[in-house]
Design an enzyme around this catalytic site. Structure first.
Site, PDB file in Angstrom:
ATOM      1  N   HIS A 223      -9.254  -1.635  -4.727  1.00 26.73           N
ATOM      2  CA  HIS A 223      -8.393  -0.600  -5.298  1.00 26.73           C
ATOM      3  C   HIS A 223      -8.715  -0.391  -6.773  1.00 26.73           C
ATOM      4  CE1 HIS A 223      -4.456   1.153  -6.681  1.00 26.73           C
ATOM      5  NE2 HIS A 223      -4.721   1.906  -5.627  1.00 26.73           N
ATOM      6  N   GLU A 364      -2.085  13.438  -7.730  1.00 28.89           N
ATOM      7  CA  GLU A 364      -2.390  12.297  -8.603  1.00 28.89           C
ATOM      8  C   GLU A 364      -2.239  12.677 -10.075  1.00 28.89           C
ATOM      9  OE1 GLU A 364      -5.825   8.945  -9.522  1.00 28.89           O
ATOM     10  OE2 GLU A 364      -6.358  10.774  -8.456  1.00 28.89           O
ATOM     11  N   HIS A 419       3.289   4.908  -1.281  1.00 26.08           N
ATOM     12  CA  HIS A 419       2.118   5.657  -0.855  1.00 26.08           C
ATOM     13  C   HIS A 419       2.304   6.272   0.530  1.00 26.08           C
ATOM     14  CE1 HIS A 419      -1.160   5.814  -3.748  1.00 26.08           C
ATOM     15  NE2 HIS A 419      -0.552   4.787  -4.307  1.00 26.08           N
TER      16      HIS A 419
END
Length: 698
Positions: A223, A364, A419
């Protein structure tokens, strides 16, 4: 190790130690101009040179023991010292977060300063001046991104976050034991310090069944690497990459699919999206991580805590729940209307091929967002609200929790709830798109006659895959600031699978040789209660295992594909290897660290065995071809599914997740229904059984 690589390696090692201290186990020294020393050390500069410079006792001892001659890097003075005030407000030993908009701005400007230097040698000089004056993690991040994107430094291998800041990955109880081992035992006789696999909770907590996934070092490194490879802010040549926004969607969607599939196997239910930002959060998390830079903990979250506006003037942070709710409403309006509104008030269509990419950058809130002011900072604001839940106003002088760092956030169960909510926004958009047509799904040239897996050994089991626990080691010596030189090994336990191969028989009816694409997915069958899942549920949980080009001759073709060749994963060495102490000629650059860890390719399964559907399709290369050359056996081209290709377009023109990223006709109720009309698709039943044993890595 070439000279340029060595110079940058020293800058990246021991990030919180002053640069004048020896690097590379006492064999590398930086000769700094006096005014490069910080105000604390400038008055005693000569004394420092006598104690730590190449003429001191330290290098001669190292040299006689190892045969390695000390190297002195002379840093040139700068005609004009750079003004670092744009970044120096973030204190050197404070926490740094890419989810913090002001931190991102500071890092982006620092990135630009590094990228704009005329040559690599000048970059070394500027970085040497900045290093001891700026926040350690921010400096590492900005310099690493610059090295990745500058044409003259792309081949400089740099260490991963694990080796720079091991405190963000390992149980802090190992630190004093590593220091003790390093101080008493000679380097060649040091033993690895063991990290317990489950150190954050007992089995009484049901969510602990997924600790093997959430707290896996390789998963968290992935990540961090991805966000390093695909920064959201900075110079346009750094941020603007092919299908960047779509990759943000797809990479996180696949993480959620893998997490959910494993939850079912461990007897846990669905991840509930975090839709209500004002209700108490039942999930607790006690990370038990300690920031070694300032000896402050990553704070815990207790059961039943609620979010509050985060207003912390000293950190230039102002994130309000009402603003996030407004951003969500505007994003939903854009999705439902099929168009976003750009900064000029113009409609930007979302229901075309580019829509998912536009939406990814908008959600984002990267610098590529079509309207950052209108749609706000949706994804990052959620992280910030959750990260500061324990001290939203800074009353207790506590920094953010694990949800605030890209290297730690996946440890927290709430990462997956937040998420899942974000992923549902993308799913809502995808539901607007028409199902794929027969022409898009079929391939009249081929018939996929057979599909099976086999354990990668002579007469290995067919369609029976095995997972187990593996004990591995990593050297964290480069991240132990002010500690003993040399190695500092830790041993840790992680999931692993027995190597296997896919065997496919493909019959090509084409008159000549042709090239096509094989796509392989794993689909769950049942939920945690053993109840069958609908096709609609299953397709959103389909796990991509591999995608590769195949050369077909007329007639029958037997294809054998090794699991280690997956387009999704990178090998163990690239996830955990310490490039600081490795031969640079044998190590790939930072970009090559981007990829899902190979040891987590398969779900864990369970001791009784879990049945999955293995799906494969041979799609037409004419529809896939993005007119880009790549070689998955060389360079960084082997993990493109999540990370793309360096400096090139994504290697397939198909939407990521094809053919499961869109809804299907209502007549399709099962995976068998989906496959039946197409001779280029095939299903196999595979069983994944977890062997609860620990095997040392060879």
């Amino acid at each position: 190790m070439d000279g340029l690589t060595q110079k940058f390696h020293g800058l990246l090692q021991h990030p919180l130690e002053p640069l004048f201290l020896p690097k590379n186990n006492g064999t590398l020294f930086y000769d700094l101009p006096e005014r490069f020393l910080t105000s604390r050390y400038r008055p005693i500069g000569q004394n420092l040179i006598n104690r730590f410079g190449p003429g001191s006792a330290t290098p001669s001892q190292v040299s006689s023991d190892t045969g390695v001659q000390p190297t002195v890097v002379t840093i040139r003075d700068l005609k004009e010292l750079p003004d670092l005030s744009f970044a120096s407000w973030v204190k050197r030993r404070d926490a740094f977060s890419l989810f913090n908009s002001e931190h991102r701005k500071a890092a982006g400007k620092l990135m630009k300063l590094f990228i704009n230097q005329p040559n690599a040698e000048t970059l070394i000089d500027v970085a040497a001046y900045a290093r001891d004056r700026l926040n350690g993690p921010m400096f590492q991040y900005a310099l690493s991104v610059a090295l990745l994107h500058r044409p003259d430094t792309k081949n400089v291998p740099v260490p991963s976050m694990l080796h720079l800041f091991p405190d963000q990955f390992v149980d802090p109880a190992t630190n004093p034991r590593m220091m003790e081992e390093g101080s008493i035992v000679l380097d060649e006789n040091r033993m690895a310090i063991s990290i317990p696999m489950n150190f954050t909770a007992t089995d009484v907590e049901p969510e602990q069944r997924m600790a093997f996934f959430r707290e896996d070092i390789g998963v968290n490194l992935h990540h961090w690497h991805w966000h390093l490879t695909y920064p959201g802010s900075g110079p346009q040549e750094v941020v603007r990459k092919d299908r960047r926004g779509e990759l943000f969607y797809y990479m996180h969607q696949q993480i959620l699919a893998r997490y959910q599939v494993d939850r079912f196997a461990q007897g846990l239910g669905r991840v509930e999206p975090l839709t209500n930002l004002r209700e108490p959060l039942r999930e607790a998390y006690y990370p038990k991580l300690l920031r070694s830079a300032n000896n402050r903990t990553f704070c815990a979250r207790y059961p039943g805590m609620t979010l509050s506006d985060v207003v912390r003037a000293s950190e230039r942070t102002d994130v309000r729940i009402e603003d996030l709710e407004s951003s969500i409403a505007r994003v939903l309006e854009a999705i439902d209307s099929g168009a976003a509104i750009n900064a000029d008030g113009e409609r930007v269509p979302l229901d075309d091929a580019r829509g998912i990419d536009i939406l990814g950058n908008l959600i984002e809130r990267t610098s590529l967002s079509v309207n950052r002011n209108l749609y706000g900072d949706l994804h990052n604001s959620g992280h910030m609200l959750l990260a500061y839940i324990h001290d939203p106003r800074g009353t207790y002088l506590e920094s953010f929790g694990v949800m605030g760092g890209v290297a730690t956030t996946m440890r927290d169960p709430l990462f997956y709830r937040w998420h899942k909510f974000v992923d549902n926004l993308f799913l809502r958009h995808k539901m607007r798109l028409v199902p794929y047509t027969t022409a898009e799904l079929s391939n009249s040239n081929v018939t996929l006659e057979a599909l099976e897996t086999q354990l990668d050994r002579s007469e290995g089991a067919v369609n029976n895959l095995v997972t187990f626990l593996e004990r591995s080691q990593a050297d964290l010596g480069a991240g132990l600031d002010f500690g003993p030189t040399g190695t500092a090994f830790v041993s840790f336990t992680h999931l692993q699978h027995a190597p296997f191969v896919y065997r496919l028989r493909i019959n090509s009816s084409a008159r000549g040789n042709r090239q096509d694409t094989v796509r392989i997915f794993l689909l769950p069958r049942q939920n945690e209660q053993g109840r069958p899942l609908s096709f609609e549920e299953r397709r959103t949980m389909a796990i991509e295992l591999d995608s590769f080009r195949v050369n077909l001759r007329p007639g029958m073709n037997s294809i054998v594909r090794r699991s280690a060749s997956s387009s999704v994963t990178i090998p163990y060495e690239r996830t955990f290897g310490n490039v600081v102490q490795a031969n640079a000629g044998n190590v790939q650059s930072r970009f090559c660290g981007c990829g899902w860890p190979a040891h987590m390719l398969l779900p864990k399964g369970n001791a009784s065995g879990v049945a999955y559907d293995l799906f494969a399709m041979v799609s037409r290369f004419e529809d896939d071809n993005a007119n880009v050359n790549y070689d998955e056996n060389s360079g960084c081209d082997d993990s493109y599914s999540f990370c793309g290709l360096r400096d090139r377009v994504y290697p397939s023109r198909r939407p990521m997740g094809f053919p499961f990223d869109r809804r299907v006709a209502t007549s399709v109720r099962t995976v068998a229904d989906f496959v039946a009309p197409y001779k280029n698709m095939r299903l196999a039943t595979v069983n994944i059984r977890f062997m609860n044993s620990v095997i040392d890595r060879p």
